[in-house]
Design an enzyme around this catalytic site. Structure first.
Site, mmCIF file in Angstrom:
data_model
loop_
_atom_site.group_PDB
_atom_site.id
_atom_site.type_symbol
_atom_site.label_atom_id
_atom_site.label_comp_id
_atom_site.label_asym_id
_atom_site.label_seq_id
_atom_site.Cartn_x
_atom_site.Cartn_y
_atom_site.Cartn_z
ATOM 1 N N TYR A 131 -7.858 -53.144 -0.399
ATOM 2 C CA TYR A 131 -9.099 -53.824 -0.794
ATOM 3 C C TYR A 131 -10.026 -53.002 -1.673
ATOM 4 O O TYR A 131 -11.181 -53.364 -1.864
ATOM 5 C CB TYR A 131 -9.872 -54.259 0.467
ATOM 6 C CG TYR A 131 -9.419 -55.588 1.039
ATOM 7 C CD1 TYR A 131 -8.113 -55.763 1.480
ATOM 8 C CD2 TYR A 131 -10.293 -56.659 1.159
ATOM 9 C CE1 TYR A 131 -7.702 -56.965 2.022
ATOM 10 C CE2 TYR A 131 -9.885 -57.869 1.700
ATOM 11 C CZ TYR A 131 -8.597 -58.016 2.134
ATOM 12 O OH TYR A 131 -8.196 -59.212 2.676
ATOM 13 N N LYS A 178 3.290 -50.362 8.082
ATOM 14 C CA LYS A 178 4.523 -50.737 7.390
ATOM 15 C C LYS A 178 5.136 -49.436 6.858
ATOM 16 O O LYS A 178 5.387 -49.279 5.660
ATOM 17 C CB LYS A 178 4.197 -51.735 6.271
ATOM 18 C CG LYS A 178 5.392 -52.424 5.661
ATOM 19 C CD LYS A 178 6.160 -53.311 6.624
ATOM 20 C CE LYS A 178 7.509 -53.676 6.050
ATOM 21 N NZ LYS A 178 8.378 -54.379 7.021
ATOM 22 N N ASP A 211 5.123 -56.296 10.828
ATOM 23 C CA ASP A 211 5.832 -57.587 10.841
ATOM 24 C C ASP A 211 6.268 -57.942 12.262
ATOM 25 O O ASP A 211 6.067 -59.071 12.736
ATOM 26 C CB ASP A 211 7.013 -57.611 9.844
ATOM 27 C CG ASP A 211 7.873 -56.349 9.876
ATOM 28 O OD1 ASP A 211 7.531 -55.391 10.602
ATOM 29 O OD2 ASP A 211 8.907 -56.322 9.175
ATOM 30 N N ASP A 235 -6.514 -58.423 8.107
ATOM 31 C CA ASP A 235 -7.017 -59.735 7.701
ATOM 32 C C ASP A 235 -6.041 -60.815 8.160
ATOM 33 O O ASP A 235 -6.426 -61.805 8.791
ATOM 34 C CB ASP A 235 -7.173 -59.770 6.173
ATOM 35 C CG ASP A 235 -7.615 -61.132 5.676
ATOM 36 O OD1 ASP A 235 -8.504 -61.735 6.307
ATOM 37 O OD2 ASP A 235 -7.064 -61.607 4.666
ATOM 38 N N ASP A 239 -6.095 -63.655 11.700
ATOM 39 C CA ASP A 239 -5.912 -65.112 11.660
ATOM 40 C C ASP A 239 -4.768 -65.525 12.599
ATOM 41 O O ASP A 239 -4.841 -66.571 13.254
ATOM 42 C CB ASP A 239 -5.601 -65.600 10.229
ATOM 43 C CG ASP A 239 -6.864 -65.920 9.416
ATOM 44 O OD1 ASP A 239 -7.910 -65.266 9.644
ATOM 45 O OD2 ASP A 239 -6.819 -66.821 8.556
#
Ligand code: NAD
Ligand code: IPM
Ligand code: MN
Length: 340
Positions: A131, A178, A211, A235, A239
């Site tokens: 970001y 990751k 993941d 982010d 959700d």
């Protein structure tokens, strides 16, 4: 007296913030609210999202409460960068804390009752990662166009958010990276994890691939306590966590700098242009966001009372349609306020 800067923002921000403020009012606390006109309408008119004078005033507040930013008429990414990006970045609000707790069994999408109870806190690094806007485009508009969007992880940035996650842990911390595809950033995150473990030898922790973390969070959210991760992963994961407890209408967030004490409180959801202006927006996320703000300001009892009242209203189905009720935004907030 605590000073709260209020930004309704855009879309359903104009509905959920007044609704949440009605609940806040019911706590009887002596709070000085100051409203700021920050939103797409003003951006369109003036070309500025938050001017420097407004920014200085916002920085002085004890807390900032924000509804949502985003308007389909404003395609300029500079608008988001100049609002959410500016607040989170300039105030260095490095820890974005996003709790997702199941308050009513019927809101879980899971078949197995034993896996339903979710009480997960996603701690999202909030100032770097993907970001930073570092990068650029080359040979733009040609068939050979190149776009670079840099991921940035720093030792300072990762250590401090990791420390915050360990302090929030009730059972354990899961560090989601990751590392296998992003080995440079992954190695730094793992280093910071080992350093945090050494500082907190009694807090169990584990490393998990982001993941796989998403998969396990959907299959069995009860297996998670605090998950700390990079900005963009956080982010997305917040959700996913929201979906396990009733959706975006019920999940709050706090962006904090524990050293300066500055903090921004906003629901995880956006401006929801698809339902804005119709009284359909669920105010629970904004109400629980106010509870996080009250706790930050030291009003622990009031924060708990607001959370309890919101849970009771939802369980009584005195809520909006997205979570199985039939009330409007304002009526759903009244149902919470009545229980205080
Ligand atoms: P969104 O969160 O606004 O909406 C996603 C879906 O969830 C929509 O179907 C919406 O109707 C529903 N929803 C969201 N909040 C709800 C609520 N309180 N009650 C009931 N349903 C709710 O995400 P989006 O559609 O991807 O984005 C819309 C705009 O909001 C975009 O401009 C985006 O950039 C912005 N956005 C801002 C923030 C923020 O201000 N923190 C967060 C996310 C998105
Ligand atoms: C959020 C939003 C923002 C983010 C967008 C609007 C830039 O999705 O607060 O979750 O990605 O941080
Ligand atoms: Mn988001």
């Amino acid at each position: 007296m605590k000073r709260i800067a209020v930004i309704e923002g855009d879309g359903i921000g104009h509905e959920v913030i007044p609704a949440a403020l009605a609940v806040l009012d019911r706590t009887g606390l002596d709070l000085a609210l100051e409203h700021f006109d920050v939103g797409a309408e003003r951006f369109g008119r003036t070309g500025t999202a938050i001017d420097d004078d407004t920014m200085a005033e916002l920085a002085e507040a004890d807390a900032i409460l924000l509804g949502a930013i985003g308007d389909p008429r404003v395609a300029d990414p500079g608008y988001t960068a100049g609002t959410l990006g500016r607040l989170r970045g300039e105030l260095d609000l490095y820890a974005n804390v996003r709790p997702a707790r199941l308050v009513d069994d019927r809101l879980s999408p899971l078949r197995e009752p034993e896996r339903r109870p979710a009480d997960v806190i996603v701690v999202r690094e909030n100032t770097e990662g993907l970001y930073t806007t570092l990068g650029g485009r080359f040979k733009e508009g040609t068939g050979a166009e190149v776009a670079l969007q840099e991921h940035v992880s720093t030792h300072l940035g990762v250590s401090r958010v990791m420390e915050h996650a360990f302090r929030l842990a009730r059972r354990e911390v899961a560090v989601a990276t990751k590392w296998n595809a992003m080995p440079h950033a992954g190695a730094l995150w793992l280093r910071c994890w080992h350093e945090a473990r050494a500082r907190h030898p009694r807090t169990p922790s584990r490393h998990i691939a982001i993941d796989a973390c998403a998969l396990h969070l959907v299959r069995d959210p009860s297996a998670f306590d605090v998950v700390v991760t990079e900005n963009c992963f956080g982010d997305i994961l917040s959700d996913v966590a929201a979906a396990m407890v009733g959706g975006l209408g019920v999940v709050p967030s706090a962006s904090v700098n524990p050293e300066s004490g500055q903090a921004l409180f906003e629901p995880v959801h956006g401006s929801a242009p698809d339902i804005a202006g119709r009284g359909l927006a669920n105010p629970v996320a904004a109400i629980l966001t106010c509870a996080l703000m009250l706790r930050h300001l030291g009003f622990t009892d009031e924060a708990e009372a607001v959370e309890r009242a919101a849970g009771e209203a939802v369980r009584a189905r005195e809520c909006t349609a997205d979570i199985g009720g039939s009330l409007s935004t304002a009526e759903a907030a009244t149902a919470v306020a009545r229980r205080l």
